[in-house]
Design a protein around this motif. Structure first.
Motif, mmCIF file in Angstrom:
data_model
loop_
_atom_site.group_PDB
_atom_site.id
_atom_site.type_symbol
_atom_site.label_atom_id
_atom_site.label_comp_id
_atom_site.label_asym_id
_atom_site.label_seq_id
_atom_site.Cartn_x
_atom_site.Cartn_y
_atom_site.Cartn_z
ATOM 1 N N ARG A 77 -0.358 -16.260 26.338
ATOM 2 C CA ARG A 77 -1.401 -15.984 27.329
ATOM 3 C C ARG A 77 -2.409 -14.972 26.786
ATOM 4 O O ARG A 77 -3.627 -15.135 26.957
ATOM 5 C CB ARG A 77 -0.762 -15.453 28.621
ATOM 6 C CG ARG A 77 -0.131 -16.537 29.488
ATOM 7 C CD ARG A 77 0.045 -16.037 30.906
ATOM 8 N NE ARG A 77 0.466 -17.103 31.808
ATOM 9 C CZ ARG A 77 1.680 -17.262 32.273
ATOM 10 N NH1 ARG A 77 2.635 -16.422 31.892
ATOM 11 N NH2 ARG A 77 1.978 -18.248 33.083
ATOM 12 N N LYS A 78 -1.914 -13.943 26.134
ATOM 13 C CA LYS A 78 -2.801 -12.921 25.575
ATOM 14 C C LYS A 78 -3.736 -13.520 24.531
ATOM 15 O O LYS A 78 -4.902 -13.130 24.418
ATOM 16 C CB LYS A 78 -1.969 -11.796 24.956
ATOM 17 C CG LYS A 78 -2.807 -10.647 24.418
ATOM 18 C CD LYS A 78 -1.911 -9.549 23.872
ATOM 19 C CE LYS A 78 -2.759 -8.395 23.322
ATOM 20 N NZ LYS A 78 -1.897 -7.300 22.772
ATOM 21 N N ALA A 79 -3.240 -14.492 23.766
ATOM 22 C CA ALA A 79 -4.052 -15.148 22.739
ATOM 23 C C ALA A 79 -4.925 -16.265 23.313
ATOM 24 O O ALA A 79 -5.719 -16.871 22.581
ATOM 25 C CB ALA A 79 -3.152 -15.709 21.643
ATOM 26 N N GLY A 80 -4.765 -16.552 24.601
ATOM 27 C CA GLY A 80 -5.543 -17.618 25.226
ATOM 28 C C GLY A 80 -5.130 -19.002 24.789
ATOM 29 O O GLY A 80 -5.931 -19.940 24.825
ATOM 30 N N THR B 24 -2.300 -21.860 27.927
ATOM 31 C CA THR B 24 -2.075 -21.131 29.182
ATOM 32 C C THR B 24 -1.649 -22.070 30.322
ATOM 33 O O THR B 24 -0.787 -21.719 31.127
ATOM 34 C CB THR B 24 -3.334 -20.348 29.577
ATOM 35 O OG1 THR B 24 -4.464 -21.248 29.610
ATOM 36 C CG2 THR B 24 -3.613 -19.240 28.567
ATOM 37 N N TYR C 98 8.902 -12.607 25.960
ATOM 38 C CA TYR C 98 8.349 -12.447 24.613
ATOM 39 C C TYR C 98 7.423 -13.580 24.163
ATOM 40 O O TYR C 98 6.495 -13.337 23.402
ATOM 41 C CB TYR C 98 9.492 -12.322 23.594
ATOM 42 C CG TYR C 98 10.354 -11.113 23.812
ATOM 43 C CD1 TYR C 98 9.909 -9.840 23.474
ATOM 44 C CD2 TYR C 98 11.625 -11.241 24.381
ATOM 45 C CE1 TYR C 98 10.703 -8.722 23.696
ATOM 46 C CE2 TYR C 98 12.429 -10.131 24.599
ATOM 47 C CZ TYR C 98 11.958 -8.872 24.250
ATOM 48 O OH TYR C 98 12.747 -7.767 24.472
ATOM 49 N N PRO D 253 4.013 -14.403 27.336
ATOM 50 C CA PRO D 253 2.951 -13.388 27.406
ATOM 51 C C PRO D 253 2.075 -13.356 26.152
ATOM 52 O O PRO D 253 0.854 -13.135 26.251
ATOM 53 C CB PRO D 253 3.729 -12.073 27.568
ATOM 54 C CG PRO D 253 5.043 -12.476 28.159
ATOM 55 C CD PRO D 253 5.354 -13.799 27.545
ATOM 56 N N ARG D 254 2.659 -13.584 24.975
ATOM 57 C CA ARG D 254 1.858 -13.550 23.747
ATOM 58 C C ARG D 254 0.915 -14.734 23.664
ATOM 59 O O ARG D 254 -0.199 -14.621 23.154
ATOM 60 C CB ARG D 254 2.788 -13.490 22.528
ATOM 61 C CG ARG D 254 3.359 -12.090 22.312
ATOM 62 C CD ARG D 254 4.554 -12.105 21.358
ATOM 63 N NE ARG D 254 4.995 -10.761 21.022
ATOM 64 C CZ ARG D 254 5.739 -9.987 21.805
ATOM 65 N NH1 ARG D 254 6.123 -10.441 22.999
ATOM 66 N NH2 ARG D 254 6.090 -8.773 21.421
#
Length: 249
Positions: A124-127, A130, A118, A121-122
């Motif tokens: 990483r998705k938001a950049g 990382t 949870y 991944p969020r």
């Protein structure tokens, strides 16, 4: 781990309390008579006494950070094991094995699972963060290797020789050295960034997801039951009393 199946009031149950529907004549209300329900004619519940408030739900970062408190206390248990072994004492195998089991069951298979499913991944998705997230996931994997070795070295059937004692100390020291900065970076950088990238509604919903998973895995007492188990290990080693860590000045 104590009685993990005893009844416990869930946080969201407290938040879900509702007032009874009231139906009363205007004249009764005006003269101060208690209003009654249309169906049963019962008086309305008395207002809550001062100071009684619904419990505030635990947010995902707060949940994860208090679980880090469990991790910190196991690191203290490992430190005491290192002290005893380095001092020539017998390996406190049972307490160390119990502590490593909590690391395996509560930290690695539950707490880190939540982070990996949870939180990371969020980000990483938001950049965001990382590179940090990649290091944290690698440390999760390395930590599991160390935990497996500690569990094996402190198993009831094992009587470690001098080489085995040194290897156990090395693995516990490596675990401590890695996880102190690991959890500190998550608490001060990763979890605040996670809060920033998750919409408020989803953020609150994740709190419920974390709560449900905690009780599914660890019973009604959940986190509290795990803390009680840690305290039992500390008492076995004589490191439970907080006052003993206070320096003389």
């Amino acid at each position: 781990m104590g009685d993990l199946n005893s009844p416990a009031v869930r946080r969201r149950d407290l938040l879900g309390l509702s007032t009874a529907a009231m139906a009363g004549g205007a004249a009764l209300a005006a003269c101060g008579a208690p209003a009654r329900t249309a169906a049963a004619g019962a008086t309305s519940p008395a207002p809550s006494s001062p100071g009684k408030e619904s419990e505030v739900p635990v947010t995902p970062p707060e949940d994860l950070m208090r679980e880090h408190g469990v991790l910190k206390r196991i690191l203290l248990i490992y430190r005491d094991g290192i002290r005893r072994i380095d001092g020539g004492e017998q390996v406190p195998a049972q307490p160390l094995n119990a502590g490593a089991r909590i690391i395996r069951d509560f930290i690695e298979e539950y707490h880190e699972h939540l982070e990996e499913q949870y939180v990371f991944p969020r980000l990483r998705k938001a950049g965001k963060l990382t590179d940090t997230v990649s290091v944290l996931q690698l440390q999760h994997r390395r930590g599991r290797v160390l935990t497996s070795r500690i569990l094996d070295a402190t198993a009831p059937s094992k009587v470690p020789d001098a080489r085995g004692r040194r290897a156990l100390v090395t693995d516990m020291a490596a675990f401590i050295r890695m996880y102190e900065p690991h959890e500190a970076r998550e608490d001060t950088v990763v979890f605040p960034a996670f809060r920033d990238v998750v919409p408020p509604k989803e953020f609150l919903e994740l709190g419920e997801v974390f709560e449900d998973e905690e009780h599914r895995r660890f019973g009604a007492n959940g986190f509290t039951g795990v803390v009680d188990h840690v305290a039992d290990i500390e008492k076995t080693l004589g490191i439970y009393d907080l006052a003993q860590f206070t320096p003389r000045v």
